[in-house]
Design a protein around this motif. Structure first.
Motif, PDB file in Angstrom:
ATOM      1  N   LEU A 289     -61.915  54.272 -43.463  1.00 37.17           N
ATOM      2  CA  LEU A 289     -60.652  54.385 -44.509  1.00 37.17           C
ATOM      3  C   LEU A 289     -60.464  53.414 -44.997  1.00 37.17           C
ATOM      4  N   ASN A 290     -60.491  54.147 -46.378  1.00 37.05           N
ATOM      5  CA  ASN A 290     -60.718  53.064 -48.196  1.00 37.05           C
ATOM      6  C   ASN A 290     -59.562  52.484 -48.422  1.00 37.05           C
ATOM      7  N   PHE A 291     -59.009  51.458 -48.103  1.00 37.97           N
ATOM      8  CA  PHE A 291     -57.976  51.325 -49.396  1.00 37.97           C
ATOM      9  C   PHE A 291     -57.819  50.721 -50.246  1.00 37.97           C
ATOM     10  N   ALA A 292     -56.993  50.621 -50.884  1.00 36.84           N
ATOM     11  CA  ALA A 292     -56.749  49.606 -52.757  1.00 36.84           C
ATOM     12  C   ALA A 292     -55.075  49.372 -52.621  1.00 36.84           C
ATOM     13  N   PRO A 293     -54.615  48.265 -53.637  1.00 37.96           N
ATOM     14  CA  PRO A 293     -53.642  47.744 -54.359  1.00 37.96           C
ATOM     15  C   PRO A 293     -53.491  49.261 -54.956  1.00 37.96           C
ATOM     16  N   ARG A 294     -52.056  49.622 -55.219  1.00 33.92           N
ATOM     17  CA  ARG A 294     -51.231  50.189 -55.842  1.00 33.92           C
ATOM     18  C   ARG A 294     -51.440  49.783 -57.040  1.00 33.92           C
ATOM     19  N   ASN A 295     -51.078  48.134 -57.030  1.00 35.74           N
ATOM     20  CA  ASN A 295     -50.643  47.231 -58.139  1.00 35.74           C
ATOM     21  C   ASN A 295     -52.393  46.128 -58.397  1.00 35.74           C
ATOM     22  N   LEU A 296     -53.438  46.373 -58.978  1.00 37.63           N
ATOM     23  CA  LEU A 296     -54.007  45.391 -58.730  1.00 37.63           C
ATOM     24  C   LEU A 296     -53.703  44.268 -58.794  1.00 37.63           C
ATOM     25  N   ASN A 297     -52.647  43.593 -59.585  1.00 41.35           N
ATOM     26  CA  ASN A 297     -52.395  42.286 -59.816  1.00 41.35           C
ATOM     27  C   ASN A 297     -51.647  41.960 -58.436  1.00 41.35           C
ATOM     28  N   ASP A 298     -51.013  42.484 -57.808  1.00 40.48           N
ATOM     29  CA  ASP A 298     -50.014  42.069 -56.921  1.00 40.48           C
ATOM     30  C   ASP A 298     -51.197  41.602 -55.585  1.00 40.48           C
ATOM     31  N   LEU A 299     -50.378  40.634 -54.667  1.00 44.44           N
ATOM     32  CA  LEU A 299     -51.392  39.490 -53.696  1.00 44.44           C
ATOM     33  C   LEU A 299     -51.730  40.620 -53.229  1.00 44.44           C
ATOM     34  N   LEU A 300     -52.834  41.662 -52.985  1.00 47.49           N
ATOM     35  CA  LEU A 300     -53.515  42.399 -51.964  1.00 47.49           C
ATOM     36  C   LEU A 300     -54.991  42.557 -51.870  1.00 47.49           C
ATOM     37  N   PHE A 301     -55.237  43.905 -50.434  1.00 47.74           N
ATOM     38  CA  PHE A 301     -56.912  43.747 -50.699  1.00 47.74           C
ATOM     39  C   PHE A 301     -57.164  44.872 -51.203  1.00 47.74           C
ATOM     40  N   LYS A 302     -57.960  44.900 -51.211  1.00 45.35           N
ATOM     41  CA  LYS A 302     -59.082  46.380 -50.993  1.00 45.35           C
ATOM     42  C   LYS A 302     -60.177  45.643 -50.113  1.00 45.35           C
ATOM     43  N   SER A 737     -29.338  24.095 -51.780  1.00 44.35           N
ATOM     44  CA  SER A 737     -30.523  24.258 -52.658  1.00 44.35           C
ATOM     45  C   SER A 737     -31.372  25.521 -53.090  1.00 44.35           C
ATOM     46  N   ILE A 738     -31.713  26.227 -53.677  1.00 44.46           N
ATOM     47  CA  ILE A 738     -32.698  27.244 -53.157  1.00 44.46           C
ATOM     48  C   ILE A 738     -33.363  27.675 -54.061  1.00 44.46           C
ATOM     49  N   ASP A 739     -35.411  27.344 -54.442  1.00 39.40           N
ATOM     50  CA  ASP A 739     -36.392  27.784 -55.324  1.00 39.40           C
ATOM     51  C   ASP A 739     -37.310  28.454 -54.895  1.00 39.40           C
ATOM     52  N   GLN A 740     -36.551  29.635 -55.539  1.00 39.00           N
ATOM     53  CA  GLN A 740     -37.584  30.704 -55.459  1.00 39.00           C
ATOM     54  C   GLN A 740     -39.164  31.348 -56.450  1.00 39.00           C
ATOM     55  N   HIS A 741     -39.598  31.592 -55.832  1.00 39.66           N
ATOM     56  CA  HIS A 741     -40.880  31.774 -55.907  1.00 39.66           C
ATOM     57  C   HIS A 741     -41.241  33.442 -56.317  1.00 39.66           C
ATOM     58  N   PHE A 742     -40.974  34.278 -57.303  1.00 36.39           N
ATOM     59  CA  PHE A 742     -41.456  35.842 -56.717  1.00 36.39           C
ATOM     60  C   PHE A 742     -43.263  36.011 -57.430  1.00 36.39           C
ATOM     61  N   ASN A 743     -44.274  35.004 -57.330  1.00 39.29           N
ATOM     62  CA  ASN A 743     -45.075  35.162 -57.553  1.00 39.29           C
ATOM     63  C   ASN A 743     -45.887  36.460 -58.650  1.00 39.29           C
ATOM     64  N   GLY A 744     -45.091  36.961 -59.773  1.00 41.82           N
ATOM     65  CA  GLY A 744     -45.568  38.012 -60.449  1.00 41.82           C
ATOM     66  C   GLY A 744     -45.017  38.986 -60.188  1.00 41.82           C
ATOM     67  N   PHE A 745     -44.168  39.374 -59.198  1.00 43.13           N
ATOM     68  CA  PHE A 745     -43.814  40.202 -58.627  1.00 43.13           C
ATOM     69  C   PHE A 745     -43.245  41.137 -59.210  1.00 43.13           C
ATOM     70  N   PHE A 746     -42.203  40.894 -60.775  1.00 45.96           N
ATOM     71  CA  PHE A 746     -42.049  41.220 -61.623  1.00 45.96           C
ATOM     72  C   PHE A 746     -43.020  41.353 -63.077  1.00 45.96           C
ATOM     73  N   LEU A 747     -43.502  40.383 -63.791  1.00 48.99           N
ATOM     74  CA  LEU A 747     -44.498  40.236 -64.190  1.00 48.99           C
ATOM     75  C   LEU A 747     -45.530  41.526 -64.563  1.00 48.99           C
ATOM     76  N   ASN A 748     -45.896  41.253 -62.623  1.00 49.11           N
ATOM     77  CA  ASN A 748     -47.457  41.814 -62.550  1.00 49.11           C
ATOM     78  C   ASN A 748     -47.374  43.219 -63.022  1.00 49.11           C
ATOM     79  N   LYS A 749     -45.707  43.748 -63.187  1.00 43.14           N
ATOM     80  CA  LYS A 749     -45.766  45.237 -63.503  1.00 43.14           C
ATOM     81  C   LYS A 749     -45.514  45.697 -65.008  1.00 43.14           C
ATOM     82  N   ILE A 750     -45.586  44.787 -65.666  1.00 43.75           N
ATOM     83  CA  ILE A 750     -45.643  44.904 -67.330  1.00 43.75           C
ATOM     84  C   ILE A 750     -46.728  44.526 -68.212  1.00 43.75           C
TER      85      ILE A 750
END
Length: 848
Positions: A289-302, A737-750
């Protein structure tokens, strides 16, 4: 008798791990296509009647066994003819294979989807992966009541393509023998230089109810750089970077980041899946079974999963890597290869795991660093309970003198065995550390990187504090240092002297510490007594982490930086840690504070105000820390916490005693903080902090909580970045206090923007507080007044009685892979003088 019997069983179990095997049958090589000569990945290589592995992306493989009856190895790959080779038992052999395309394909069923518009609906690959997801629980180790196995772990660091200019450099000519020890077995066609190896042999035990995991470390061996490189610090850092890869978990932690597993519950949402074909290995039908990310910039494996079709839907083989477009810094390649073997109950468990990462400053860089972690498992036993004593006590137990394990022991327990270059690195580094030229080289490197220059058992530094400036002292110079274990392993000294050319005053500090565990007072577990005296300046409310306050770069501040103190502090503290989870600090402090700059301690006396030249307090304190699974980057003379997903609780109690060593006030101060990193998978992570405190008793404002402020242009995580120094004080408060890091979740799709690999950040800080009537100088005329501006007469220090202080920020991090820029907005108390409503703040951080 029961305790004695349990101990006897424990000893016998551990002794069995030392049983030596005289030899192994080892075969390694490269598999290629017979026509194209291209390497073949995921070829099944297995002993006939025994376990197997699959080839890596470069076609290389390595297979070993201690069973002398297994003498035939087979090479099987879909669409190719199966090849069998007979081996000579108890020897290491190199066999390269050329596979020919098979004409008969009756044993292969190919299922393909046309790579048109992808959809999860009516997709057999997605239906299969959902079966794998639904069966995860029964394929984990936690499905069994008891599990035990022997584990061998090797962590290695290598250099790739050492530049010729470096090899021919006259300063490094004496080190040339080290650079000539190349290893060509890691990646086919590439020579790499091993510079560090750490090996651990251990016995693992798992019990489901009550749940307990216990590791008995039997032996450990590592390359030793002596005093020049901190081996413990290297190990701590690598442990954090290369955590265990468990494909059955939803998230896989690597390089301080979370990657979504290809069989996570949400995997079909973020991955594309394709069935390549089916095949049969050792009588087990498998689907590739081969797999690949839908978005290549996200922190996912292939990669590829081999899934069993035996009703368990187990993973039999895993080969995966990351896209070159993934939002990850300094990582040129990342590969994970895992082999699973069939157990006694027909299910598959992990037999070999290999994680290899190549780091480089830039994609086009000619040189890089490779880190490789290999973990092998054998003697896997299920549902056989051990004696209760096996599971009691610490989670990690070291047995005996593990560094004294013989070569015979390691030859028997290494799996796979070391290459010739890996074996040689031990002796090479040992020879290197004895060279005078290497000692000189490392001395200069330590000065440039750590800021300290060593002179025998004493080192001078840090160099970035030798020069600074501020409104009270003007130009300030400082010189100081500390002793090292070379001076004494029990006694540690620290000192500095400074001079301000404007106030024309000397400042100084001296301390002595005694280590009860005969090791550095900075090394885990802490157990030392320290006495020190300091006379120096300080900004009330400025709290810095891991940075000295007279750092040159912190001399630059916004607004009026004219609120200062002269402090004379005698302090004694005893610090003790019990394991990495719990510790406490007991302290005594005598503190004389004298106002400086524009601060004056004024107290009503009839109809006028009189000046209070100074305040003296004497305190006893106790601080308790509970941090489950705490981790540190441990240096020889410092340590920095490594943030993980577990909370950290700190409770502090301080009591002021009037009349003791000229103490002027009775009071009690309670403080509690809770820090927690929330791991949010593809949404990144959030650092959350809760804090609260209360002071019991009548105290003037200098003894209250002076809230952490920041008037520099850097973004400080622990401070309020648009609050002025000494702007707010409280005798009771609560903060969030809260310091949120989105790790490019939104910017990776632009489009276009995603190529920059920027990452979104956002934060919010809320502070509630107040001053009780008995401590409020407007209501209690016998206490010291809040400071006021001498020209306007307006107050410059306030309480938080009417509403909370709030500031928020949004920003972008990972600019040029190092820089974070935040737009910070202050939402409350905008009517205070000299207030900055908004600002741009920056922060530099090395991060993957």
């Amino acid at each position: 008798m029961k305790k004695i019997f349990s101990k006897i069983i424990l000893v016998l179990l551990l002794m069995t791990t030392f049983v030596s095997v005289n030899s192994q049958t080892i075969v390694r090589g490269v598999i290629r296509d017979a026509v194209s000569q291209q390497p073949l990945q995921s070829v099944s290589i297995y002993f006939k009647g025994g376990k197997g592995v699959t080839s890596s992306s470069d076609g290389s493989y390595m297979l070993a066994t201690e069973n002398t009856r297994l003498t035939v190895v087979q090479f099987s790959y879909v669409g190719y003819k199966t090849v069998s080779k007979t081996l000579i038992p108890n020897k290491e052999q190199v066999i390269d294979i050329l596979l020919e395309v098979s004409d008969a394909k009756s044993n292969v069923v190919v299922k393909t989807n046309k790579r048109g518009k992808y959809s999860n609906k009516n997709n057999p690959a997605v239906e299969l992966i959902r079966q794998v997801i639904d069966n995860k629980d029964k394929n984990r180790i936690s499905a069994y009541d008891y599990v035990s196995y022997e584990q061998y772990e090797k962590m290695e660091v290598l250099l790739t393509k050492t530049p010729e200019k470096l090899l021919n450099n006259k300063f490094l000519k004496n080190f040339k023998f080290v650079f000539q020890n190349n290893d060509t077995t890691k990646i086919q066609g590439r020579a790499m230089l091993p510079v560090y190896i750490n090996e651990i042999s251990s016995q693992k035990y798992y019990r489901k109810n009550p749940e307990k995991k216990t590791t008995y470390i039997i032996a450990e061996k590592e390359v030793n750089f002596g005093e020049y490189l901190d081996v413990k610090g290297i190990n701590s850092y690598l442990e954090r970077m290369y955590e265990d890869v468990d494909v059955y978990q939803n998230n896989i932690s690597l390089l301080s980041n979370q990657f979504l597993s290809p069989i996570a519950d949400m995997a079909p949402t973020f991955y594309r899946f394709y069935i390549a074909d089916t095949t049969e290995v050792d009588g087990v039908e498998l689907v590739r079974l081969n797999f690949a990310p839908r978005n290549l910039n996200d922190l996912l494996f292939k990669g590829t999963l081999f899934v069993t079709l035996d009703g368990n839907y187990s993973v039999q083989k895993l080969v995966m890597s990351i896209s070159k477009h993934a939002n990850l810094n300094f990582v040129r390649e990342l590969h994970v290869n895992q082999d699973f073997e069939k157990g006694q109950d027909g299910r598959f468990h992990l037999a070999l795991s290999n994680t290899i990462v190549e780091f480089a400053l830039a994609e086009s860089a000619k040189t890089g660093i490779v880190g490789e972690r290999t973990v092998s498992f054998k003697s896997f036993t299920i549902n056989q309970p051990q004696a209760d004593s096996i599971y009691k006590g610490d989670a990690v137990v070291r047995i005996g003198s593990q560094n004294a394990a013989s070569d015979t022991f390691w030859q028997a327990h290494r799996s796979p065995p070391l290459s010739e270059a890996e074996v040689k690195v031990y002796s090479n580094i040992d020879s290197l550390t004895h060279l005078k030229s290497f000692k000189t080289f490392m001395d200069v490197a330590t000065l440039l990187m750590a800021g300290y220059k060593s002179f025998g058992g004493y080192e001078v530094g840090p160099v970035n504090s030798f020069y600074s400036f501020n409104p009270v002292e003007g130009l300030r110079t400082r010189i100081g240092g500390r002793t090292t274990p070379r001076f004494n392993r029990n006694i540690y000294l620290e000192n500095y002297v400074a001079y301000g050319f404007k106030d024309q005053k000397w400042k100084y500090y001296g301390a002595v510490a005694y280590s009860f565990n005969h090791s550095s007072i900075y090394a885990y577990p802490l157990n030392y007594l320290k006495l020190g005296y300091q006379r120096d300046t300080k900004i009330p409310g400025q709290e810095l982490q891991f940075v000295v306050e007279d750092n040159f770069l912190l001399s630059f501040k916004r607004g009026n930086n004219d609120r200062w103190l002269y402090n004379s502090i005698f302090k004694t503290e005893y610090v003790r840690e019990f394991g990495k989870d719990f510790g406490y600090t007991l302290g005594f402090k005598n503190w004389k504070q004298t106002p400086a700059g524009i601060i004056s301690y004024l107290k009503p006396d009839g109809s006028s105000l009189v000046n209070v030249p100074n305040l003296t307090t004497t305190e006893l304190s106790a601080e308790f820390t509970w941090a489950p699974h705490r981790q540190f980057y441990q240096g020889k003379r410092f340590r920095i916490p490594i943030i993980n997903k577990y909370p950290i609780f700190k409770f502090r109690f301080i009591t002021g005693i009037k009349g003791l060593v000229k103490g002027e006030y009775n009071y009690q101060n309670l403080n509690l903080t809770i820090d927690k990193r929330l791991m949010l998978s593809q949404l990144g992570f959030a650092d959350v902090k809760l804090e609260g405190g209360n002071i019991f008793g009548k105290v003037p404002y200098p003894l209250m909580t002076v809230h952490r402020a920041n008037q520099t242009y850097s973004y400080q995580l622990e401070s309020y970045n648009l609050m002025n120094f000494l702007e707010f004080v409280s005798d009771h408060y609560a903060a969030f206090s809260i310091d949120q890091h989105f790790n490019g979740f939104f910017l990776n799709k632009i489009p276009l923007l995603k190529k920059l690999k920027w990452r979104e950040v956002a934060s919010a800080k809320v502070l509630y507080g107040g001053v009780r009537d008995e401590n409020n100088p407007d209501l209690n005329l016998s206490t010291i007044k809040f400071p006021v501006d001498k020209q306007t007469g307006l107050p410059t220090t306030y309480s938080l009685n009417k509403s909370p202080y709030i500031e928020v920020s949004v920003g972008v991090s990972n600019i040029l892979k190092l820089l974070r820029i935040d737009f910070v907005k202050r939402l409350t108390y905008l009517d205070h003088p000299e207030v900055t409503e908004w600002g741009i703040r920056t922060r530099v951080k090395f991060d993957f």
